[in-house]
Design an enzyme around this catalytic site. Sequence first.
Site, PDB file in Angstrom:
ATOM      1  N   ASP A 127       8.891  56.571   5.853  1.00 54.46           N
ATOM      2  CA  ASP A 127       8.640  55.360   5.094  1.00 54.46           C
ATOM      3  C   ASP A 127       9.713  55.282   4.009  1.00 54.46           C
ATOM      4  OD1 ASP A 127       7.903  53.386   3.378  1.00 54.46           O
ATOM      5  OD2 ASP A 127       5.814  54.026   3.158  1.00 54.46           O
ATOM      6  N   LYS A 179      11.225  46.403  -0.166  1.00 51.12           N
ATOM      7  CA  LYS A 179      11.884  46.436  -1.481  1.00 51.12           C
ATOM      8  C   LYS A 179      13.370  46.038  -1.416  1.00 51.12           C
ATOM      9  CE  LYS A 179       8.128  48.860  -3.469  1.00 51.12           C
ATOM     10  NZ  LYS A 179       7.283  49.921  -2.950  1.00 51.12           N
ATOM     11  N   TYR A 229       2.111  56.594  -0.572  1.00 54.69           N
ATOM     12  CA  TYR A 229       1.625  55.223  -0.401  1.00 54.69           C
ATOM     13  C   TYR A 229       2.431  54.548   0.703  1.00 54.69           C
ATOM     14  CZ  TYR A 229       0.383  50.367  -1.575  1.00 54.69           C
ATOM     15  OH  TYR A 229      -0.062  49.071  -1.536  1.00 54.69           O
TER      16      TYR A 229
HETATM   17  C1  LIG Z   1       5.964  49.646  -2.063  1.00 49.31           C
HETATM   18  C2  LIG Z   1       5.748  50.559  -0.936  1.00 49.31           C
HETATM   19  C3  LIG Z   1       5.095  50.140   0.236  1.00 49.31           C
HETATM   20  C4  LIG Z   1       4.422  48.809   0.349  1.00 49.31           C
HETATM   21  O1  LIG Z   1       5.319  47.752   0.297  1.00 49.31           O
HETATM   22  P1  LIG Z   1       4.758  46.283  -0.088  1.00 49.31           P
HETATM   23  O2  LIG Z   1       5.966  45.414   0.060  1.00 49.31           O
HETATM   24  O3  LIG Z   1       4.262  46.400  -1.496  1.00 49.31           O
HETATM   25  O4  LIG Z   1       3.689  45.948   0.867  1.00 49.31           O
HETATM   26  C5  LIG Z   1       5.048  51.005   1.296  1.00 49.31           C
HETATM   27  N1  LIG Z   1       5.603  52.235   1.222  1.00 49.31           N
HETATM   28  C6  LIG Z   1       6.234  52.675   0.113  1.00 49.31           C
HETATM   29  C7  LIG Z   1       6.851  54.031   0.111  1.00 49.31           C
HETATM   30  C8  LIG Z   1       6.307  51.862  -1.012  1.00 49.31           C
HETATM   31  O5  LIG Z   1       6.884  52.323  -2.112  1.00 49.31           O
END
Ligand SMILES: *Cc1c(COP(=O)(O)O)cnc(C)c1O
Length: 429
Positions: free
Chosen positions: A239, A267, A144
């Site tokens: 990411d 995060k 994601y």
């Molecule tokens: C949570 C998450 C996102 C998205 O971040 P948001 O602040 O919810 O838009 C992108 N990449 C990873 C790996 C994530 O865990």
Amino acid sequence: MIYQRSSQLFAEAEKVIPGGVNSPVRAFKYVGGTPIFVKSAKGAYLFDEDSNRLIDYINSWGPMILGHAYEPVVNAVVEKAKLGTSFGMPTEIETKIAELAVSMVPNIDKIRFVNSGTEACMSAIRLARGFTGRDKIIKFAGCYHGHSDSFLIQAGSGAITFGSPNSPGVTQGTAKDTLLANYNDIQNIKELLEANKNEIAAIIIEPVAGNMGCIPPKEGFLESLRELCTANGTLLIFDEVMTGFRLAKGGAQELYNIKADIVCFGKVIGGGLPVGAFAARNEIMNYLAPLGPVYQAGTLSGNPLAMAAGLAMLTELNHDTEIFKRLEQKTAYLEVGIRKVLTLNNIDFTINRVGSMISVHFDKDEVYDFNTSKNGDNQRFKDFFHGLVKEGVYIAPSAYETWFITDALTYEDLDFTIEAIDRVSKTLS
Ligand SMILES: *Cc1c(COP(=O)(O)O)cnc(C)c1O
């Protein structure tokens, strides 16, 4: 436990907010029942609107790595708020947090702050496309990277939970530029790169996957990915929205000693306020507006409240030399305890863990990619989840989510949790 007020609040919310929530996985669609409304939180505990106490294993999906309402962060935000919350003009604190982030994370010269992980990943691929002059990207099934169009192709957790991995509203035109690969399958990447010679701008990956449960990279996988990217003029995007400032000061790049070309954050970097960021070496970052041609902007980007929270958080993590070791030890302790009670109760399971990311799959076979992550016993997970809530332990309401361990957890909390899991296990058919 009583959930009277939570149920009422949810019914009211459903009338004016789609599904009653502002982000889908909060809605309990996967596990059934109605969501719990939070009133406050402190340290490792959530207190809900019916005054139940829950030990928290999601921690706002990662940011609360030092616990809820962590005083240095709260104080920093309160003090900054008194001075005005946004100006649309530069402030000194933006440079302070940028300097600190650049000093903690290997291999980056410059960093740009945005308001979410979604924005960070979305901007990172635009930058990669602008820099390479290529259109296509490769992502891994089950990873994601936020909800921007290019990534809503087998996107893990939220999207799997709702059975709509390919969302309506994403055009064919966009989807055709996102190629899918299997996590931990380097042969698959070789084939895709071969079939699309000089066309792939970037490969984006969660260096430890956290959105199909926790899935570690197999030995040598990230190294091979790095070599293939270099050989093909393709940028490697880590990411690290989940792993950044969690697995180590320098995130997965440091833990696995791999250099990514662009790194995305979210995060933890915001200390619980809306913050994302992306970073790279000068050569790449100088391609970004206003220095370069790739456009990216934000009215509230780098606002003083968010920067104050993020700076306070990173400062704590930077100064506390034992923090990542302590998190690892606590999570390992939890893992050993859960293994013991599930085994004693004859439950089939697989536990994956890297540092303070851990997940329990109700399936005895190895879980190493999106397909194997789907083999778990869903009914068993639902019963497990609701059983734990009754015991006062809150894990993510979906089997496709990782648990995030916070340093605020004591060993008493961990023992309480392991005993609760033991009792709940005995009720699982
Ligand atoms: C949570 C998450 C996102 C998205 O971040 P948001 O602040 O919810 O838009 C992108 N990449 C990873 C790996 C994530 O865990």
